[in-house]
Motif scaffolding. Structure first.
Motif, short mmCIF file in Angstrom:
data_model
loop_
_atom_site.label_atom_id
_atom_site.label_comp_id
_atom_site.label_asym_id
_atom_site.label_seq_id
_atom_site.Cartn_x
_atom_site.Cartn_y
_atom_site.Cartn_z
N THR A 150 0.72 -1.29 -0.12
CA THR A 150 0.15 -0.06 -0.17
C THR A 150 0.82 1.31 -0.04
O THR A 150 0.30 2.23 0.05
CB THR A 150 -0.89 -0.03 1.10
N GLY A 151 2.30 0.98 0.04
CA GLY A 151 3.02 2.30 0.13
C GLY A 151 2.84 2.93 1.37
O GLY A 151 2.95 4.15 1.66
N THR A 152 2.59 2.35 2.43
CA THR A 152 2.55 2.87 3.77
C THR A 152 3.89 2.67 4.43
O THR A 152 4.71 1.73 4.30
CB THR A 152 1.49 2.19 4.67
N GLU A 153 4.39 3.92 5.30
CA GLU A 153 5.78 3.70 6.14
C GLU A 153 5.44 2.71 7.14
O GLU A 153 4.68 2.53 7.79
CB GLU A 153 6.03 5.15 6.81
#
Ligand code: PXL
Length: 279
Positions: A150-153
């Motif tokens: 999801t491209g989350t940190e």
């Protein structure tokens, strides 16, 4: 009628994970477990070096087509560790040969943990796995895998509820399937999962056992799949899978603290049958 699962994973000849976990656990739950091995490795890839690797990519579709020609369908397809983008594409295609109107596709997007991709996976692999998750009826990513897709940190536990809920909502944009996000912990005492279906999140937790062993994600998703097929709800299946996995970790920690090859799930199989109401 006896249920049937097709487990599509590698065979790691030594080191309990993938098919050598899925087959005994799902079979013990009274469910026929057909397999499509995607590769044969001498060991799994975590902590071993110089392992052998026999690629079976080109057998995936012929096996599925042969089953179709024999009229064989399955109640669930369960895919786990896949070694390449090509295998992801072929597994997505193979499901279509095996499914009937009621088949569920469970995808465990095995590729990363503790904020890093497993060795051997290219940085774009999570984008490929995301495409397979889009086809799934149930996905079981851990926090790291969810972040990559999801491209989350990535953050380590304990988590804020907001971080977990944002992650679940981001996952719900990549699949219409149900979501079981594993590795969720809001404190030091408990660890569990966020289960998302019909627009709602339900949390399940087990008592945290402070130990890390290889193959526990495969135990979790194998038991989850078996429990769903035995008619349990998503969250009660996740609770059962989480409790069983925690029990296996606890037993292993107490009896072999130095073990690096996988947990002693075999000793806990009688308990699994009781938890599933089989005996
Ligand atoms: O447990 C997941 C898994 C399965 N198969 C292989 C692996 C891993 C995780 O590292 O290396 C070959």
């Amino acid at each position: 009628m006896q249920k049937r699962v097709a487990a599509i994973h590698d065979i790691s000849c030594f080191g309990k994970c993938s098919i050598t976990v899925a087959l005994p656990l799902i079979s013990a739950a009274g469910i026929e477990t057909a397999v499509i091995p995607t590769a044969v490795l001498s060991t799994h890839t975590a902590g071993f070096k110089d392992y052998t690797f026999r690629d079976l990519t080109e057998d995936i579709i012929p096996v599925a087509k042969h089953w179709k020609s024999e009229g064989i369908t399955v109640d669930a397809v369960y895919s786990g560790y896949l070694g390449s983008k090509e295998q992801i594409d072929l597994v997505g295609e193979a499901v279509d040969y095996m499914k009937n109107d009621d088949t569920i596709f469970v995808v465990d997007p095995v590729m990363a943990d503790h904020g890093v991709l497993y060795g051997g996976f290219a940085p774009d692999f999570p984008l490929e796995m995301k495409r397979l998750c889009a086809k799934a009826d149930v996905i079981t990513p851990n926090i790291t895998e969810a972040c990559f897709m999801t491209g989350t940190e990535y953050k380590s536990a304990p988590y804020e509820k907001e971080y977990i809920e944002n992650l679940v909502m981001a996952l719900s944009k990549i699949t219409n399937g149900k979501i079981v996000l594993t590795g969720v912990a809001f404190n030091e005492q408990e660890m569990g999962a966020a289960c998302y279906e019909n627009g709602k999140i339900e949390y399940i937790f087990s008592k945290k056992v402070d130990a890390m062993y290889h193959g526990t994600g495969d135990i979790f998703t194998s038991v989850l799949t078996a429990a769903i097929l035995r008619g349990k709800t998503l969250s009660s299946s996740a609770q059962l899978a989480s409790d069983f996995t925690a029990d296996c970790i606890k037993l292993t920690k107490e009896s072999y603290p130095e073990m690096t090859y996988g947990v002693n799930f075999e000793a806990k199989i009688p308990d699994l049958l009781k938890m599933l109401g089989i005996c």
